[in-house]
Every structure is written in structure tokens, then in C-alpha cells.
Design a protein around this motif. Sequence first.
Motif, PDB file in Angstrom:
ATOM      1  N   MET A 139      11.597  83.016  21.859  1.00 49.31           N
ATOM      2  CA  MET A 139      12.505  83.496  22.938  1.00 49.31           C
ATOM      3  C   MET A 139      12.109  83.289  24.375  1.00 49.31           C
ATOM      4  N   SER A 140      10.440  83.275  24.659  1.00 51.88           N
ATOM      5  CA  SER A 140       9.935  83.008  25.793  1.00 51.88           C
ATOM      6  C   SER A 140      10.137  81.670  26.055  1.00 51.88           C
ATOM      7  N   CYS A 141       9.888  80.732  24.985  1.00 47.93           N
ATOM      8  CA  CYS A 141      10.080  79.248  25.164  1.00 47.93           C
ATOM      9  C   CYS A 141      11.544  78.774  25.679  1.00 47.93           C
ATOM     10  N   LEU A 142      12.344  79.615  24.972  1.00 43.76           N
ATOM     11  CA  LEU A 142      13.991  79.459  25.248  1.00 43.76           C
ATOM     12  C   LEU A 142      14.095  79.755  26.773  1.00 43.76           C
ATOM     13  N   LEU A 143      13.611  81.000  27.084  1.00 46.97           N
ATOM     14  CA  LEU A 143      13.767  81.380  28.417  1.00 46.97           C
ATOM     15  C   LEU A 143      13.027  80.377  29.442  1.00 46.97           C
ATOM     16  N   LEU A 144      12.272  79.746  29.123  1.00 49.53           N
ATOM     17  CA  LEU A 144      11.390  78.654  30.244  1.00 49.53           C
ATOM     18  C   LEU A 144      12.233  77.533  30.106  1.00 49.53           C
ATOM     19  N   VAL A 145      12.621  76.865  28.842  1.00 50.50           N
ATOM     20  CA  VAL A 145      13.650  75.874  28.874  1.00 50.50           C
ATOM     21  C   VAL A 145      14.825  75.971  29.864  1.00 50.50           C
ATOM     22  N   LEU A 146      15.640  77.138  29.537  1.00 51.17           N
ATOM     23  CA  LEU A 146      16.600  77.347  30.518  1.00 51.17           C
ATOM     24  C   LEU A 146      16.270  77.583  31.864  1.00 51.17           C
ATOM     25  N   SER A 147      15.292  78.102  32.189  1.00 52.51           N
ATOM     26  CA  SER A 147      15.086  78.280  33.704  1.00 52.51           C
ATOM     27  C   SER A 147      14.619  76.942  34.304  1.00 52.51           C
ATOM     28  N   VAL A 148      13.950  75.970  33.571  1.00 54.35           N
ATOM     29  CA  VAL A 148      13.821  74.819  34.091  1.00 54.35           C
ATOM     30  C   VAL A 148      15.053  74.041  34.284  1.00 54.35           C
ATOM     31  N   SER A 149      15.885  74.077  33.255  1.00 55.10           N
ATOM     32  CA  SER A 149      17.021  73.217  33.214  1.00 55.10           C
ATOM     33  C   SER A 149      17.896  73.693  34.171  1.00 55.10           C
ATOM     34  N   MET A 150      18.084  74.971  34.395  1.00 53.18           N
ATOM     35  CA  MET A 150      18.995  75.520  35.320  1.00 53.18           C
ATOM     36  C   MET A 150      18.517  75.747  36.757  1.00 53.18           C
ATOM     37  N   TYR A 151      17.213  75.386  37.197  1.00 54.01           N
ATOM     38  CA  TYR A 151      16.686  75.565  38.427  1.00 54.01           C
ATOM     39  C   TYR A 151      17.528  75.140  39.520  1.00 54.01           C
ATOM     40  N   SER A 152      18.108  74.037  39.704  1.00 56.17           N
ATOM     41  CA  SER A 152      18.809  73.205  40.675  1.00 56.17           C
ATOM     42  C   SER A 152      20.011  74.167  41.046  1.00 56.17           C
ATOM     43  N   GLY A 153      20.710  74.442  39.787  1.00 59.96           N
ATOM     44  CA  GLY A 153      21.856  75.340  39.941  1.00 59.96           C
ATOM     45  C   GLY A 153      21.782  76.870  40.362  1.00 59.96           C
ATOM     46  N   LEU A 154      20.534  77.340  39.965  1.00 57.49           N
ATOM     47  CA  LEU A 154      20.242  78.644  40.643  1.00 57.49           C
ATOM     48  C   LEU A 154      19.804  78.694  41.991  1.00 57.49           C
ATOM     49  N   TRP A 155      19.186  77.393  42.522  1.00 57.07           N
ATOM     50  CA  TRP A 155      18.723  77.307  43.600  1.00 57.07           C
ATOM     51  C   TRP A 155      19.923  77.222  44.757  1.00 57.07           C
ATOM     52  N   SER A 156      20.874  76.510  44.274  1.00 60.70           N
ATOM     53  CA  SER A 156      22.010  76.199  44.835  1.00 60.70           C
ATOM     54  C   SER A 156      22.782  77.399  45.020  1.00 60.70           C
ATOM     55  N   ILE A 157      22.879  78.346  44.168  1.00 64.97           N
ATOM     56  CA  ILE A 157      23.376  79.733  44.157  1.00 64.97           C
ATOM     57  C   ILE A 157      22.818  80.435  45.116  1.00 64.97           C
ATOM     58  N   GLY A 158      21.330  80.619  44.998  1.00 64.47           N
ATOM     59  CA  GLY A 158      20.806  81.348  45.965  1.00 64.47           C
ATOM     60  C   GLY A 158      20.749  81.074  47.250  1.00 64.47           C
ATOM     61  N   VAL A 159      20.874  79.739  47.804  1.00 66.18           N
ATOM     62  CA  VAL A 159      20.868  79.241  48.952  1.00 66.18           C
ATOM     63  C   VAL A 159      22.493  79.764  49.655  1.00 66.18           C
ATOM     64  N   GLN A 160      23.413  79.553  48.591  1.00 65.10           N
ATOM     65  CA  GLN A 160      24.751  80.076  49.086  1.00 65.10           C
ATOM     66  C   GLN A 160      24.693  81.488  49.272  1.00 65.10           C
TER      67      GLN A 160
END
Length: 170
Positions: free
Chosen positions: A32-53
Motif C-alpha cells: 500500500m505504501s509503494c502504491l501510494l508513492l507511485v500514485l503521488s508521483v504520477s499525479m503530482y503535476s495534476g495535484l500541483w495544478s489543482i493546488g495552484v487553482q
Amino acid sequence: MTFVATSRMEWLFQRCHKEAVFFSGFRSVLLMSCLLLVLSVSMYSGLWSIGVQLHSAFTGSYAPGHHSLLLINSPNELAAKDIGRAIMERRLAASINILARTSTMYYWKGEIQDASEVLMLVKTKTSRIQQVMDFVRSVHPYANPEVLSFLVEDGSLAYMKWMDEAIPDD
């Protein structure tokens, strides 16, 4: 003798079962930790964009560093227009300015060179810089094209929102 062997076998079975349950739980947590890490890295730019908005919506201000300006020199206007159009067709930039000939001096092979070039100002998201640089290197007529990037620290909030709409998220 059978009693001792049986109780020892039961004890060993219970111990192995407890260890198996422990390692099974440990593997689950690790997975689960590895899965969460992979998801976080792969979704970073989308999450960053949402955070900026969200930041812009709540504070009414611009989050510095979300957009960048790239300077790219070309040998002539035709090369600049071809490169610029290709960048725009790939939706890697919101806008490109192509400025008239500029006078350029630089060191090349130990000597000062004097030339004229055409300067491009490419306005893009910071997350797209590497894609723009890789593309420019692949099509630019120079062996070592100039591509410099500068973070946009502040600007018109309406213009920055327009840039976000013009350039799709990664």
C-alpha cells in the motif's frame, strides 16, 4: 514422547502461523505504501495544478513559479515560425512572441562571434519546460540551441488563468 513432540509441533505451528500473519500484514502495508508513492508521483503535476487553482481562488492572487518564460534564439524568422508553430500545435505553450532580428555576440571555439538571430519568447507552464526543451533540441537547426527558462513570479491573474486554460494539464 508423543505428547512432547505433539505439543512442540503445535507450538511450532502456532509460532509459524503468527509469523506468517505478521509478514502478510507487513507485506500489505509495504504494498500500500509503494502504491501510494507511485500514485503521488504520477499525479503530482495534476495535484500541483489543482493546488495552484485553489490558491488563486481563495486568495485572489497568483502562485509564483507555476508559469515560466523561455527564451529561444533561431537563425532566422522562418525557423522561429516553424519551431513556434510546432510548439503551439503540441499545446506546449499558451503564447509565443517572435521578435525581430537581434544582434548577438557569443564565444564559439575560443573566438567572439557576431551574428543576427530571431528571439522567441515562449510562455508556458513550468511543468512543460522539459517537454519544450526536448522538442526544440530535436528540431532546431543549431547543434546547441539556446533555451533559457525564467520562472514567472507575478503577473496578471486573468492572463495566468488564460494560460492554464490554453495549456492542458500533463
